[in-house]
Scaffold this motif. Structure first.
Motif, short mmCIF file in Angstrom:
data_model
loop_
_atom_site.label_atom_id
_atom_site.label_comp_id
_atom_site.label_asym_id
_atom_site.label_seq_id
_atom_site.Cartn_x
_atom_site.Cartn_y
_atom_site.Cartn_z
N ASP A 3 39.07 10.31 36.43
CA ASP A 3 38.40 10.31 37.73
C ASP A 3 37.66 8.99 37.97
OD1 ASP A 3 39.34 12.86 38.31
OD2 ASP A 3 37.49 13.85 37.65
N ALA A 4 36.94 8.51 36.97
CA ALA A 4 36.19 7.26 37.11
C ALA A 4 37.14 6.08 37.32
CB ALA A 4 35.30 7.02 35.90
N ILE A 5 38.25 6.08 36.60
CA ILE A 5 39.22 4.99 36.74
C ILE A 5 39.86 5.03 38.13
CG2 ILE A 5 41.38 4.02 35.86
CD1 ILE A 5 38.81 3.69 34.05
N ALA A 48 31.17 1.57 30.57
CA ALA A 48 30.29 1.43 29.40
C ALA A 48 30.58 2.41 28.26
CB ALA A 48 28.84 1.56 29.83
N THR A 49 31.04 3.61 28.57
CA THR A 49 31.21 4.62 27.52
C THR A 49 32.67 4.80 27.09
OG1 THR A 49 31.44 6.42 29.12
CG2 THR A 49 29.19 5.90 28.36
N LEU A 50 33.59 4.08 27.73
CA LEU A 50 35.01 4.32 27.48
C LEU A 50 35.60 3.31 26.50
CD1 LEU A 50 36.17 5.17 31.11
CD2 LEU A 50 35.19 6.67 29.37
N GLY A 51 36.71 3.72 25.88
CA GLY A 51 37.38 2.90 24.89
C GLY A 51 38.71 2.36 25.39
N HIS A 52 39.71 2.40 24.51
CA HIS A 52 41.01 1.77 24.74
C HIS A 52 41.88 2.48 25.79
CE1 HIS A 52 44.10 -1.07 23.56
NE2 HIS A 52 44.97 -0.08 23.44
N TYR A 53 41.65 3.73 26.00
CA TYR A 53 42.44 4.50 26.97
C TYR A 53 41.56 5.05 28.08
CZ TYR A 53 46.39 4.32 23.75
OH TYR A 53 47.41 3.89 22.94
N PRO A 54 40.93 4.19 28.88
CA PRO A 54 40.00 4.69 29.90
C PRO A 54 40.67 5.63 30.90
CG PRO A 54 40.47 2.36 30.24
CD PRO A 54 41.07 2.75 28.92
N GLN A 55 41.96 5.41 31.16
CA GLN A 55 42.66 6.25 32.13
C GLN A 55 42.81 7.69 31.62
OE1 GLN A 55 43.99 3.87 30.29
NE2 GLN A 55 46.04 4.43 29.59
N ILE A 56 42.73 7.87 30.31
CA ILE A 56 42.77 9.21 29.72
C ILE A 56 41.36 9.73 29.50
CG2 ILE A 56 43.46 10.55 27.68
CD1 ILE A 56 45.83 8.61 27.37
N GLU A 57 40.48 8.85 29.06
CA GLU A 57 39.12 9.25 28.72
C GLU A 57 38.31 9.69 29.94
OE1 GLU A 57 37.26 6.48 25.83
OE2 GLU A 57 39.26 5.60 25.71
N ASP A 58 38.53 9.05 31.08
CA ASP A 58 37.84 9.45 32.32
C ASP A 58 38.71 9.05 33.51
OD1 ASP A 58 36.16 10.12 34.40
OD2 ASP A 58 34.38 9.20 33.51
N THR A 78 38.58 6.28 40.84
CA THR A 78 37.56 5.88 41.80
C THR A 78 37.40 4.36 41.84
OG1 THR A 78 36.37 7.97 41.57
CG2 THR A 78 35.10 6.09 42.40
N ALA A 79 37.32 3.74 40.67
CA ALA A 79 37.18 2.28 40.60
C ALA A 79 38.38 1.59 41.25
CB ALA A 79 37.01 1.83 39.16
N TYR A 80 39.57 2.11 40.97
CA TYR A 80 40.78 1.53 41.55
C TYR A 80 40.78 1.68 43.07
CZ TYR A 80 45.61 0.86 42.91
OH TYR A 80 46.75 0.43 43.54
N LEU A 81 40.48 2.88 43.55
CA LEU A 81 40.50 3.12 45.00
C LEU A 81 39.42 2.30 45.72
CD1 LEU A 81 41.26 6.94 45.01
CD2 LEU A 81 42.82 5.05 45.62
N GLN A 82 38.26 2.12 45.09
CA GLN A 82 37.22 1.29 45.70
C GLN A 82 37.68 -0.15 45.83
OE1 GLN A 82 33.85 2.03 43.10
NE2 GLN A 82 33.14 3.78 44.33
#
Length: 170
Positions: free
Chosen positions: A156-158, A144-154, A160-164
């Motif tokens: 850890d969250a990316i 919800a809070t991320l833009g075009h580069y989520p892998q840079i912006e957060d 986590t989502a990938y590993l889940q």
């Protein structure tokens, strides 16, 4: 550009213009793609680059100076800036191959997932909505809070989502 992580068992798309009909390129991208693209690339400097990045990152996750410096260095590596007008051809290729590429997503026999930054003005919520329309049983993680580069912006969250996702299919 879309980041894709695929194995023989699954595929994850990370943001990007998956559908040419929903892709909203920045003015600089349109100019680079034009016949004047080779001249436009000569006018790009670090300040203009930084300004463009500020626009496509999430409002609450702006790029810090270190990120801007690193991305600027990567862009200039091996004179990459001088060929930006050639690299941007992926936008044309996306249109040329739309039926085949989108068809592969629609007809996938392996699990696929989209992880995307909602705040991305280029390929955010509007692209997510189109993905949901076209992809059967769409598996989407909306950041919800991320833009075009989520892998840079957060990162850890990316991660986590990938590993889940990976754990859910194993």
């Amino acid at each position: 550009m879309t980041i894709v992580i695929c194995t023989s068992q699954a595929c994850v798309f990370l943001n990007g213009g998956l559908f040419p009909e929903t892709h909203k390129p920045l003015l600089i991208q349109k100019l680079l793609l034009s016949p004047l693209g080779f001249l436009v690339s000569k006018l790009i400097n670090k300040q203009r680059f930084s300004t463009s990045l500020q626009r496509i990152f999430g409002p609450s996750t702006p790029p810090n100076p270190e990120v801007i410096d690193t991305l600027w260095q990567l862009l200039n590596h091996n004179n990459g800036l001088a060929i930006m007008h050639k690299l941007i051809s992926y936008m044309t290729q996306r249109q040329q191959h739309r039926e085949r590429w989108v068809g592969a997503m629609i007809n996938s026999t392996i699990p696929i997932k989209l992880i995307a930054g909602v705040q991305d003005p280029v390929s955010g919520q509007h692209m997510i909505n189109r993905y949901r329309q076209l992809i059967p049983n769409a598996n989407i993680c909306e950041m919800a809070t991320l833009g075009h580069y989520p892998q840079i912006e957060d990162a850890d969250a990316i991660s986590t989502a990938y590993l889940q996702f990976r754990q859910s299919i194993e």
